[in-house]
Design an enzyme around this catalytic site. Sequence first.
Site, PDB file in Angstrom:
ATOM      1  N   ASP A 103     -24.895  83.578  20.380  1.00  0.00           N
ATOM      2  CA  ASP A 103     -25.292  84.978  20.232  1.00  0.00           C
ATOM      3  C   ASP A 103     -26.883  85.209  19.879  1.00  0.00           C
ATOM      4  O   ASP A 103     -27.333  85.341  18.850  1.00  0.00           O
ATOM      5  CB  ASP A 103     -24.629  85.512  19.164  1.00  0.00           C
ATOM      6  CG  ASP A 103     -24.864  87.064  18.695  1.00  0.00           C
ATOM      7  OD1 ASP A 103     -25.437  87.767  19.356  1.00  0.00           O
ATOM      8  OD2 ASP A 103     -24.647  87.053  17.196  1.00  0.00           O
ATOM      9  N   THR A 126     -37.541  86.242  32.333  1.00  0.00           N
ATOM     10  CA  THR A 126     -37.500  85.627  30.959  1.00  0.00           C
ATOM     11  C   THR A 126     -36.080  85.342  30.513  1.00  0.00           C
ATOM     12  O   THR A 126     -35.604  84.412  30.217  1.00  0.00           O
ATOM     13  CB  THR A 126     -38.344  86.275  30.196  1.00  0.00           C
ATOM     14  OG1 THR A 126     -39.627  86.088  30.464  1.00  0.00           O
ATOM     15  CG2 THR A 126     -38.495  85.580  28.768  1.00  0.00           C
ATOM     16  N   LYS A 159     -19.142  81.382  17.051  1.00  0.00           N
ATOM     17  CA  LYS A 159     -20.491  81.859  17.437  1.00  0.00           C
ATOM     18  C   LYS A 159     -21.557  81.514  16.787  1.00  0.00           C
ATOM     19  O   LYS A 159     -21.667  81.039  15.528  1.00  0.00           O
ATOM     20  CB  LYS A 159     -20.352  83.634  17.079  1.00  0.00           C
ATOM     21  CG  LYS A 159     -21.508  84.436  17.485  1.00  0.00           C
ATOM     22  CD  LYS A 159     -21.585  85.840  16.934  1.00  0.00           C
ATOM     23  CE  LYS A 159     -21.728  86.061  15.404  1.00  0.00           C
ATOM     24  NZ  LYS A 159     -23.086  85.863  15.297  1.00  0.00           N
ATOM     25  N   ASP A 162     -35.734  90.880  27.266  1.00  0.00           N
ATOM     26  CA  ASP A 162     -36.962  90.672  27.545  1.00  0.00           C
ATOM     27  C   ASP A 162     -37.243  91.078  29.027  1.00  0.00           C
ATOM     28  O   ASP A 162     -36.310  91.801  29.740  1.00  0.00           O
ATOM     29  CB  ASP A 162     -37.453  89.264  27.412  1.00  0.00           C
ATOM     30  CG  ASP A 162     -38.940  88.756  26.971  1.00  0.00           C
ATOM     31  OD1 ASP A 162     -39.829  89.342  27.857  1.00  0.00           O
ATOM     32  OD2 ASP A 162     -39.069  88.116  26.132  1.00  0.00           O
ATOM     33  N   ARG A 180     -14.181  94.393   8.833  1.00  0.00           N
ATOM     34  CA  ARG A 180     -14.335  94.268   7.376  1.00  0.00           C
ATOM     35  C   ARG A 180     -12.757  94.778   7.114  1.00  0.00           C
ATOM     36  O   ARG A 180     -12.275  95.689   8.145  1.00  0.00           O
ATOM     37  CB  ARG A 180     -15.325  95.001   6.809  1.00  0.00           C
ATOM     38  CG  ARG A 180     -16.665  94.259   7.065  1.00  0.00           C
ATOM     39  CD  ARG A 180     -16.552  92.920   6.233  1.00  0.00           C
ATOM     40  NE  ARG A 180     -18.025  92.396   6.427  1.00  0.00           N
ATOM     41  CZ  ARG A 180     -18.418  91.555   7.327  1.00  0.00           C
ATOM     42  NH1 ARG A 180     -17.720  91.215   8.253  1.00  0.00           N
ATOM     43  NH2 ARG A 180     -19.724  91.194   7.098  1.00  0.00           N
ATOM     44  N   ARG A 204     -18.848  86.158   7.459  1.00  0.00           N
ATOM     45  CA  ARG A 204     -18.570  86.116   5.700  1.00  0.00           C
ATOM     46  C   ARG A 204     -17.163  86.125   5.157  1.00  0.00           C
ATOM     47  O   ARG A 204     -17.061  85.603   4.329  1.00  0.00           O
ATOM     48  CB  ARG A 204     -19.551  87.134   5.204  1.00  0.00           C
ATOM     49  CG  ARG A 204     -21.140  86.796   5.500  1.00  0.00           C
ATOM     50  CD  ARG A 204     -22.036  87.984   4.869  1.00  0.00           C
ATOM     51  NE  ARG A 204     -22.003  88.953   6.189  1.00  0.00           N
ATOM     52  CZ  ARG A 204     -22.795  89.936   6.114  1.00  0.00           C
ATOM     53  NH1 ARG A 204     -23.757  90.059   5.187  1.00  0.00           N
ATOM     54  NH2 ARG A 204     -23.087  90.758   7.076  1.00  0.00           N
ATOM     55  N   THR A 208     -23.869  97.090  15.084  1.00  0.00           N
ATOM     56  CA  THR A 208     -22.855  97.617  14.130  1.00  0.00           C
ATOM     57  C   THR A 208     -23.502  97.901  12.647  1.00  0.00           C
ATOM     58  O   THR A 208     -22.782  98.400  11.902  1.00  0.00           O
ATOM     59  CB  THR A 208     -21.839  96.519  14.048  1.00  0.00           C
ATOM     60  OG1 THR A 208     -22.091  95.442  13.657  1.00  0.00           O
ATOM     61  CG2 THR A 208     -20.878  96.496  15.116  1.00  0.00           C
ATOM     62  N   LYS A 241     -28.825  87.433  21.805  1.00  0.00           N
ATOM     63  CA  LYS A 241     -29.148  88.854  22.364  1.00  0.00           C
ATOM     64  C   LYS A 241     -30.540  88.935  22.958  1.00  0.00           C
ATOM     65  O   LYS A 241     -31.544  89.591  22.515  1.00  0.00           O
ATOM     66  CB  LYS A 241     -29.190  89.776  21.012  1.00  0.00           C
ATOM     67  CG  LYS A 241     -27.889  89.843  20.119  1.00  0.00           C
ATOM     68  CD  LYS A 241     -28.215  90.597  18.929  1.00  0.00           C
ATOM     69  CE  LYS A 241     -26.869  90.878  17.961  1.00  0.00           C
ATOM     70  NZ  LYS A 241     -26.758  89.576  17.369  1.00  0.00           N
TER      71      LYS A 241
END
Length: 240
Positions: free
Chosen positions: A58, A67, A31, A63, A183, A215, A122, A60
């Site tokens: 990614d 566009t 990603k 608009d 997580r 992470r 999230t 997002k």
Amino acid sequence: MDKLLIALDVPTGGEALQLADALRGSVGGFKIGNQLFTAEGPVIVRTLAAKGDRVFLDLKFHDIPNTVAGGVAAATSLGAWMVNVHASGGVKMMQAAADAARRTAAAEGRPAPRVIAVTVLTSMNAETLSETGVGTPVIEQVSRLARLAQQAGLDGVVASPQETSVIRALCGDQFDIVTPGIRGGAAAKSKDDQERTMSPGQAIAAGASYIVVGRPIIAAPDPRAAAEQIADEIRSAGRR
């Protein structure tokens, strides 16, 4: 492990390519988000796509329809495998995105990317959703936006793993559900800035098509070992 997508949330293309080289073969794709795309631009998408990697761009998009259509068309030409828009942009905007992806892919003789819509981030909970003027429970808002995305002809949505089973029941087995914010379990104990989380195995068991992990893998001393541990957890969940 096709279901595991790695968020290359690093500041430079060099770091991203080093991670991709270390993880390739153990994960299903990468990603690229706002940080890396802003730093490196389209070249990082082209480079990974040229290596045969599945790239989830990614950005997002949110608009006016014209566009957004232009942005999705450009992402398609870069070779992105998946792109996303915000479902809160409405049906016309999402339809424009889906049409642009398919039209551009057909014109260029390439596969159309998966076009999916972000429901509720999230990092948000009932309190932060209410701050935006949406007073309904998170699960109701996510469900409403998922149905809109399906109505608009999109391939799926981004949602927290906590809403996955509800979306799967509403939208069926062929609808992609991409779950970030993973997580717990093999993805470490801290939830960082995520509010609505699950472990990798829990997310897959709930019906996720793909999970996105950043992470817990890229900050690990051995990213490949961390990715393989999560992949094992995903495989175990899939066999239950």
